[in-house]
Design a protein around this motif. Structure first.
Motif, mmCIF file in Angstrom:
data_model
loop_
_atom_site.group_PDB
_atom_site.id
_atom_site.type_symbol
_atom_site.label_atom_id
_atom_site.label_comp_id
_atom_site.label_asym_id
_atom_site.label_seq_id
_atom_site.Cartn_x
_atom_site.Cartn_y
_atom_site.Cartn_z
ATOM 1 N N PRO A 153 0.828 -1.210 0.000
ATOM 2 C CA PRO A 153 0.000 0.000 0.000
ATOM 3 C C PRO A 153 0.863 1.261 0.000
ATOM 4 O O PRO A 153 1.813 1.375 0.779
ATOM 5 C CB PRO A 153 -0.804 -0.134 1.291
ATOM 6 N N GLY A 154 0.530 2.192 -0.879
ATOM 7 C CA GLY A 154 1.297 3.421 -0.977
ATOM 8 C C GLY A 154 2.632 3.268 -1.670
ATOM 9 O O GLY A 154 3.443 4.205 -1.697
ATOM 10 N N GLY A 155 2.866 2.073 -2.266
ATOM 11 C CA GLY A 155 4.135 1.798 -2.928
ATOM 12 C C GLY A 155 4.167 2.281 -4.371
ATOM 13 O O GLY A 155 3.315 3.062 -4.808
ATOM 14 N N TYR A 156 5.142 1.772 -5.116
ATOM 15 C CA TYR A 156 5.427 2.317 -6.443
ATOM 16 C C TYR A 156 5.600 1.226 -7.495
ATOM 17 O O TYR A 156 6.012 0.102 -7.199
ATOM 18 C CB TYR A 156 6.722 3.128 -6.405
ATOM 19 N N LEU A 157 5.292 1.600 -8.723
ATOM 20 C CA LEU A 157 5.715 0.860 -9.906
ATOM 21 C C LEU A 157 6.744 1.717 -10.640
ATOM 22 O O LEU A 157 6.603 2.939 -10.730
ATOM 23 C CB LEU A 157 4.537 0.569 -10.844
ATOM 24 N N TYR A 158 7.767 1.055 -11.162
ATOM 25 C CA TYR A 158 8.814 1.750 -11.897
ATOM 26 C C TYR A 158 9.115 0.973 -13.171
ATOM 27 O O TYR A 158 9.142 -0.264 -13.174
ATOM 28 C CB TYR A 158 10.088 1.844 -11.056
ATOM 29 N N LEU A 159 9.368 1.691 -14.240
ATOM 30 C CA LEU A 159 9.813 1.045 -15.471
ATOM 31 C C LEU A 159 10.698 2.005 -16.244
ATOM 32 O O LEU A 159 10.599 3.220 -16.109
ATOM 33 C CB LEU A 159 8.629 0.587 -16.323
ATOM 34 N N LEU A 174 8.096 6.661 -12.722
ATOM 35 C CA LEU A 174 7.877 6.234 -11.346
ATOM 36 C C LEU A 174 6.462 6.649 -10.973
ATOM 37 O O LEU A 174 6.120 7.816 -11.041
ATOM 38 C CB LEU A 174 8.884 6.880 -10.409
ATOM 39 N N ALA A 175 5.627 5.667 -10.628
ATOM 40 C CA ALA A 175 4.219 5.939 -10.330
ATOM 41 C C ALA A 175 3.874 5.416 -8.941
ATOM 42 O O ALA A 175 4.289 4.320 -8.554
ATOM 43 C CB ALA A 175 3.316 5.273 -11.375
ATOM 44 N N LYS A 176 3.101 6.204 -8.177
ATOM 45 C CA LYS A 176 2.750 5.858 -6.805
ATOM 46 C C LYS A 176 1.327 5.336 -6.722
ATOM 47 O O LYS A 176 0.397 5.901 -7.308
ATOM 48 C CB LYS A 176 2.898 7.071 -5.889
#
Length: 250
Positions: free
Chosen positions: A132-138, A246-248
């Motif tokens: 929860p509240g974490g991130y996806l990065y690519l 970087l998306a939250k």
């Protein structure tokens, strides 16, 4: 021949200068995010991710290629880095990963290896592993730019490993169905003489940025950073050959 079956050749494209750039990239990018644990579901031989472990993050990595994972493990051990690795197709990462993470990543332009619909499914699978509240990065090539310009050649700067010089050229073959085959040629030279050529083919499904951004928003993410890769590159993200997102998670 597939390049990722030859980790020994693949790694010749990287050197200390590149690793220093990537380390600074992550230091800037993750500053203030609170991220402590990451999973890179396309870690390869670790050239784009082991720097996170050096910065103190808890790093887990997976890849489809056993050869690349073996090389990654060897490099991590030689640098005294504790990295957890496992083999997996990233389309099934939510079923194979051993835990959840503050940030789930796909590095190295890996998502376009699969059709766009599979890339979307992969992002959803990655999302299911984000705390929860974490991130996806690519990070990936700017496929919008490639498709618009119909670029056919790509030249890398020469790499030097002791007395070995490595030159790499890519020839891009655009197909009627919209896919692109990269023909990748490595030339190895010592004492001014070429002694080895290696040729590989990689098939890509161009993934436009709009598809990625729309998918992230549908999954409930807010894009925190859209930047060139690495972030310290002196070029606007929209013009960069390679970018990162970087998306939250809301």
């Amino acid at each position: 021949m597939i390049l990722y079956d030859r980790a020994d050749i693949y790694d010749l494209r990287f050197d200390q200068r590149g690793w220093d750039l990537f380390r600074e990239h992550y230091r800037v990018l993750f500053d203030g995010t609170g991220v402590k644990s990451v999973l890179d579901c396309s870690i390869g031989s670790g050239n784009l991710t082991l720097e996170l472990a050096e910065l103190g993050y808890r790093v887990t990595g997976s890849d489809l290629s056993g050869a690349m994972l073996k090389k990654c493990r060897e490099k991590a051990e030689s640098r005294g880095l504790a990295v957890e690795l496992f083999q997996s197709d990233f389309r099934e990462i939510d079923r194979t990963a051993p835990g959840t993470y503050d940030c789930v990543m796909s590095t190295g332009n890996s998502l376009p290896y699969v059709p766009n619909e599979d890339a979307v499914k992969t992002l959803a699978a990655m999302d299911r592993l984000v705390n929860p509240g974490g991130y996806l990065y690519l990070d990936m090539r700017s496929w919008d730019k490639i498709l618009e310009e119909k670029q056919q050649y790509y030249f890398y700067r020469p790499m030097f490993h002791g007395d070995l010089r490595v030159d790499t050229i890519q020839f891009w073959e655009h197909h009627p169905d919209g896919t692109i085959t990269f023909h990748i040629v490595f030339t190895l030279e010592k004492d001014g003489k070429t002694f080895q050529h290696e040729t590989f083919q990689e098939h890509y499904h161009p993934l436009k940025r709009g598809i990625v951004e729309n998918t992230l928003k549908e999954l409930g993410y807010r894009i925190e950073r859209f930047a060139p890769h690495p972030v310290q590159a002196p070029v606007p993200a929209e013009q960069a050959e390679w970018y990162c997102i970087l998306a939250k998670k809301s």
